[in-house]
Design a protein around this motif. Structure first.
Motif, PDB file in Angstrom:
ATOM      1  N   THR A  29       0.829  -1.209   0.000  1.00 17.99           N
ATOM      2  CA  THR A  29       0.000   0.000   0.000  1.00 17.99           C
ATOM      3  C   THR A  29       0.864   1.261   0.000  1.00 17.99           C
ATOM      4  O   THR A  29       0.336   2.366   0.076  1.00 17.99           O
ATOM      5  N   VAL A  30       2.190   1.089  -0.068  1.00 18.71           N
ATOM      6  CA  VAL A  30       3.082   2.243  -0.193  1.00 18.71           C
ATOM      7  C   VAL A  30       2.911   2.863  -1.574  1.00 18.71           C
ATOM      8  O   VAL A  30       2.770   4.079  -1.727  1.00 18.71           O
ATOM      9  N   ASN A  31       2.914   2.001  -2.574  1.00 17.31           N
ATOM     10  CA  ASN A  31       2.713   2.440  -3.956  1.00 17.31           C
ATOM     11  C   ASN A  31       1.271   2.167  -4.356  1.00 17.31           C
ATOM     12  O   ASN A  31       0.934   1.065  -4.772  1.00 17.31           O
ATOM     13  N   LYS A  32       0.409   3.143  -4.182  1.00 20.14           N
ATOM     14  CA  LYS A  32      -0.983   2.992  -4.598  1.00 20.14           C
ATOM     15  C   LYS A  32      -1.089   3.411  -6.066  1.00 20.14           C
ATOM     16  O   LYS A  32      -1.256   4.581  -6.385  1.00 20.14           O
ATOM     17  N   CYS A  33      -0.976   2.428  -6.951  1.00 15.77           N
ATOM     18  CA  CYS A  33      -0.956   2.703  -8.382  1.00 15.77           C
ATOM     19  C   CYS A  33      -2.361   2.872  -8.964  1.00 15.77           C
ATOM     20  O   CYS A  33      -2.530   3.435 -10.047  1.00 15.77           O
ATOM     21  N   PHE A  34      -3.361   2.351  -8.243  1.00 18.27           N
ATOM     22  CA  PHE A  34      -4.746   2.475  -8.688  1.00 18.27           C
ATOM     23  C   PHE A  34      -5.589   2.965  -7.497  1.00 18.27           C
ATOM     24  O   PHE A  34      -6.347   2.208  -6.893  1.00 18.27           O
ATOM     25  N   PRO A  35      -5.427   4.244  -7.144  1.00 21.48           N
ATOM     26  CA  PRO A  35      -6.051   4.778  -5.921  1.00 21.48           C
ATOM     27  C   PRO A  35      -7.573   4.714  -5.909  1.00 21.48           C
ATOM     28  O   PRO A  35      -8.172   4.557  -4.854  1.00 21.48           O
ATOM     29  N   LYS A  36      -8.203   4.851  -7.077  1.00 18.30           N
ATOM     30  CA  LYS A  36      -9.666   4.797  -7.099  1.00 18.30           C
ATOM     31  C   LYS A  36     -10.168   3.413  -6.713  1.00 18.30           C
ATOM     32  O   LYS A  36     -11.196   3.274  -6.035  1.00 18.30           O
ATOM     33  N   VAL A  37      -9.446   2.377  -7.139  1.00 15.76           N
ATOM     34  CA  VAL A  37      -9.813   1.016  -6.743  1.00 15.76           C
ATOM     35  C   VAL A  37      -9.646   0.853  -5.245  1.00 15.76           C
ATOM     36  O   VAL A  37     -10.478   0.239  -4.571  1.00 15.76           O
ATOM     37  N   TRP A  38      -8.579   1.430  -4.690  1.00 17.07           N
ATOM     38  CA  TRP A  38      -8.362   1.342  -3.241  1.00 17.07           C
ATOM     39  C   TRP A  38      -9.465   2.074  -2.483  1.00 17.07           C
ATOM     40  O   TRP A  38      -9.929   1.610  -1.441  1.00 17.07           O
ATOM     41  N   ASP A  39      -9.907   3.195  -3.000  1.00 20.13           N
ATOM     42  CA  ASP A  39     -11.011   3.929  -2.358  1.00 20.13           C
ATOM     43  C   ASP A  39     -12.280   3.073  -2.328  1.00 20.13           C
ATOM     44  O   ASP A  39     -13.033   3.097  -1.343  1.00 20.13           O
ATOM     45  N   ILE A  40     -12.518   2.333  -3.400  1.00 21.62           N
ATOM     46  CA  ILE A  40     -13.689   1.454  -3.450  1.00 21.62           C
ATOM     47  C   ILE A  40     -13.544   0.331  -2.417  1.00 21.62           C
ATOM     48  O   ILE A  40     -14.509  -0.051  -1.751  1.00 21.62           O
ATOM     49  N   TYR A  41     -12.333  -0.187  -2.282  1.00 23.05           N
ATOM     50  CA  TYR A  41     -12.065  -1.201  -1.250  1.00 23.05           C
ATOM     51  C   TYR A  41     -12.382  -0.653   0.132  1.00 23.05           C
ATOM     52  O   TYR A  41     -13.040  -1.317   0.954  1.00 23.05           O
ATOM     53  N   LYS A  42     -11.955   0.567   0.420  1.00 20.81           N
ATOM     54  CA  LYS A  42     -12.226   1.167   1.739  1.00 20.81           C
ATOM     55  C   LYS A  42     -13.721   1.398   1.935  1.00 20.81           C
ATOM     56  O   LYS A  42     -14.248   1.235   3.039  1.00 20.81           O
ATOM     57  N   LEU A  43     -14.410   1.786   0.874  1.00 22.82           N
ATOM     58  CA  LEU A  43     -15.862   1.952   0.964  1.00 22.82           C
ATOM     59  C   LEU A  43     -16.532   0.623   1.285  1.00 22.82           C
ATOM     60  O   LEU A  43     -17.450   0.560   2.112  1.00 22.82           O
ATOM     61  N   MET A  44     -16.059  -0.448   0.628  1.00 26.85           N
ATOM     62  CA  MET A  44     -16.621  -1.768   0.899  1.00 26.85           C
ATOM     63  C   MET A  44     -16.435  -2.142   2.363  1.00 26.85           C
ATOM     64  O   MET A  44     -17.333  -2.705   2.991  1.00 26.85           O
ATOM     65  N   ARG A  45     -15.291  -1.808   2.929  1.00 30.20           N
ATOM     66  CA  ARG A  45     -15.044  -2.102   4.344  1.00 30.20           C
ATOM     67  C   ARG A  45     -15.973  -1.314   5.254  1.00 30.20           C
ATOM     68  O   ARG A  45     -16.429  -1.813   6.282  1.00 30.20           O
ATOM     69  N   SER A  46     -16.269  -0.084   4.877  1.00 32.46           N
ATOM     70  CA  SER A  46     -17.137   0.755   5.716  1.00 32.46           C
ATOM     71  C   SER A  46     -18.580   0.280   5.698  1.00 32.46           C
ATOM     72  O   SER A  46     -19.376   0.662   6.548  1.00 32.46           O
ATOM     73  N   CYS A  47     -18.936  -0.545   4.710  1.00 33.35           N
ATOM     74  CA  CYS A  47     -20.308  -1.037   4.571  1.00 33.35           C
ATOM     75  C   CYS A  47     -20.497  -2.423   5.194  1.00 33.35           C
ATOM     76  O   CYS A  47     -21.430  -3.144   4.842  1.00 33.35           O
ATOM     77  N   ASP A  48     -19.619  -2.828   6.072  1.00 34.96           N
ATOM     78  CA  ASP A  48     -19.624  -4.197   6.581  1.00 34.96           C
ATOM     79  C   ASP A  48     -20.902  -4.519   7.351  1.00 34.96           C
ATOM     80  O   ASP A  48     -21.422  -3.692   8.093  1.00 34.96           O
ATOM     81  N   TRP A  49     -21.396  -5.731   7.171  1.00 34.10           N
ATOM     82  CA  TRP A  49     -22.560  -6.238   7.893  1.00 34.10           C
ATOM     83  C   TRP A  49     -22.552  -7.754   7.778  1.00 34.10           C
ATOM     84  O   TRP A  49     -21.682  -8.319   7.118  1.00 34.10           O
ATOM     85  N   THR A  50     -23.488  -8.443   8.439  1.00 31.32           N
ATOM     86  CA  THR A  50     -23.529  -9.894   8.372  1.00 31.32           C
ATOM     87  C   THR A  50     -24.949 -10.367   8.097  1.00 31.32           C
ATOM     88  O   THR A  50     -25.922  -9.619   8.264  1.00 31.32           O
ATOM     89  N   GLU A  51     -25.057 -11.623   7.682  1.00 34.47           N
ATOM     90  CA  GLU A  51     -26.347 -12.185   7.281  1.00 34.47           C
ATOM     91  C   GLU A  51     -27.322 -12.339   8.431  1.00 34.47           C
ATOM     92  O   GLU A  51     -28.534 -12.444   8.216  1.00 34.47           O
ATOM     93  N   ASP A  52     -26.835 -12.320   9.673  1.00 29.57           N
ATOM     94  CA  ASP A  52     -27.737 -12.485  10.815  1.00 29.57           C
ATOM     95  C   ASP A  52     -28.043 -11.160  11.521  1.00 29.57           C
ATOM     96  O   ASP A  52     -28.429 -11.141  12.679  1.00 29.57           O
ATOM     97  N   ASP A  53     -27.883 -10.050  10.804  1.00 28.16           N
ATOM     98  CA  ASP A  53     -28.261  -8.746  11.365  1.00 28.16           C
ATOM     99  C   ASP A  53     -29.779  -8.578  11.460  1.00 28.16           C
ATOM    100  O   ASP A  53     -30.266  -7.656  12.105  1.00 28.16           O
ATOM    101  N   PHE A  54     -30.529  -9.464  10.793  1.00 24.45           N
ATOM    102  CA  PHE A  54     -31.987  -9.350  10.760  1.00 24.45           C
ATOM    103  C   PHE A  54     -32.631 -10.650  11.233  1.00 24.45           C
ATOM    104  O   PHE A  54     -32.055 -11.731  11.104  1.00 24.45           O
ATOM    105  N   ASN A  55     -33.830 -10.510  11.778  1.00 26.16           N
ATOM    106  CA  ASN A  55     -34.621 -11.670  12.200  1.00 26.16           C
ATOM    107  C   ASN A  55     -35.654 -11.962  11.110  1.00 26.16           C
ATOM    108  O   ASN A  55     -36.565 -11.170  10.872  1.00 26.16           O
TER     109      ASN A  55
END
Length: 361
Positions: A29-55
């Motif tokens: 991650t020192v050389n971020k050659c595709f920063p927009k892809v990395w931003d999408i990865y971070k967005l995916m992490r911020s959206c974390d949830w699990t299948e048992d969050d609902f009844n």
């Protein structure tokens, strides 16, 4: 192929191409050659949830005592979503690995694959805990020809790319132009799956939930839709942009454009046929086969415009289902926790931007 490439030197980590780099060494991650892809990865992490969050147990009542036609449409829609997310949770990382992607692409693929596993597990949990006679659903899914056929084109494309991926993994070599042709087909197939077929399927689910039935299913699928539209589709588009910047990618696009246009038409045809079959003798309040077909053509237009593709179909420019915006846009409304399981949250969204300033409290 080694687990860790000890022959890579520092300059090898500054990559200019998304794929066909030297064999992996450090996850860099020192050389971020595709920063927009990395931003999408971070967005995916911020959206974390699990299948048992609902009844999901409240859905048993709706399946048992609700309108039979509506329950049947909901179940068949869930069956296809379960099947397609089962594919999406396995194929991508297996296919991509031998192409030696950049750190950003590999990390994002892994995170999205994990997310697709949550999606598939969510549909499985809905069936397990919210559907009467849940043990019978797997058999119904595998025996319903229309459900299997709907995913046919995407499955065939992924099978073709996977066969090539295994070949280059075994032979430890590939021809770059041929490799980029397969990569273009792979990312294009995933985009039409997620941007057209998934979204059309969500429209059915949300139409039913909008009538007041299957509310916990609706809240869970709302999260799945958020992941697909805001993250997965944007990721596929960004990787396709990077592919099309390369000489190999440009050549692949020129060669495969007629094939891609034929694929687009075939997917649209499949969706329109599926809609006809789904609404044959069945109905739901607030929509019908004609409206859903227009929504398919509305969704397909985005893919066609993005890749400058022609189609035999006449696309729809205006959203024919605007009343579902509160389902497709997860931030459209904010429920109180005591009213519903709240789906619109993200992790790690508080940032420290005070630059070390001290405040007198």
């Amino acid at each position: 192929m080694a687990v860790f490439n000890t022959d890579k030197v520092a300059d090898d980590y500054v990559v200019s191409t998304p794929f066909l780099n030297k064999e992996p060494g450090l996850l860099d991650t020192v050389n971020k050659c595709f920063p927009k892809v990395w931003d999408i990865y971070k967005l995916m992490r911020s959206c974390d949830w699990t299948e048992d969050d609902f009844n999901y147990t409240d859905n048993i009542e709706d399946f048992t005592n609700g309108p039979t036609q509506v329950s049947d449409i909901m179940l068949k829609t869930l069956m296809w979503q379960w099947e397609s997310d089962s594919v999406a949770s396995r194929a991508p990382t297996i296919i991509i690995a031998p192409f030696n992607p950049s750190t950003e692409i590999w990390t994002c693929e892994q995170r999205i694959t994990d997310n697709e596993s949550i999606h598939a597990a969510t549909y499985s949990e809905i069936v397990r805990t919210g559907v009467p006679n849940s043990n019978e659903v797997i058999g119904q899914l595998l025996e319903t020809t229309e459900v299997i056929r709907r995913l046919g084109l995407v499955s065939q494309t992924l099978d073709k790319v996977m066969a090539y991926s295994r070949k280059i993994a075994y032979e430890q070599k590939c021809e770059p132009y041929e490799a980029y042709e397969h990569l273009l087909l792979f990312y294009y197939a995933m985009l039409i799956l997620e941007r057209i077929q998934f979204i059309a399927s969500f429209a059915i689910t949300f139409s039913i939930c909008d009538s007041g039935l299957f509310q916990s299913i609706g809240q869970a699928v709302k999260l799945i839709c958020r992941d697909e539209l805001q993250v997965h589709c944007e990721y596929r588009k960004e990787v396709l942009r990077e592919i099309l910047k390369t000489e190999e990618g440009k050549a692949a696009y020129q060669k495969l454009k007629p094939t891609m246009e034929a694929m687009l038409d075939e997917v649209i045809d499949n969706e329109l046929s599926w809609t006809e079959w789904l609404f044959d003798g069945r109905s739901i309040v607030g929509t019908n086969a004609s409206i859903v077909k227009k929504f398919v053509l509305y969704s397909a237009r985005d893919v066609a415009l993005f890749l400058d593709l022609e189609s035999k179909h006449r696309f729809v420019k205006e959203n024919p289902m605007p009343h579902l915006i509160k389902w497709f846009d997860i931030d459209y409304s904010q429920s109180a926790p005591q009213e519903n399981d709240v789906p619109n949250y993200k992790l790690g969204t508080v940032s420290n931007d005070d630059n070390g300033e001290e405040f007198d409290l």
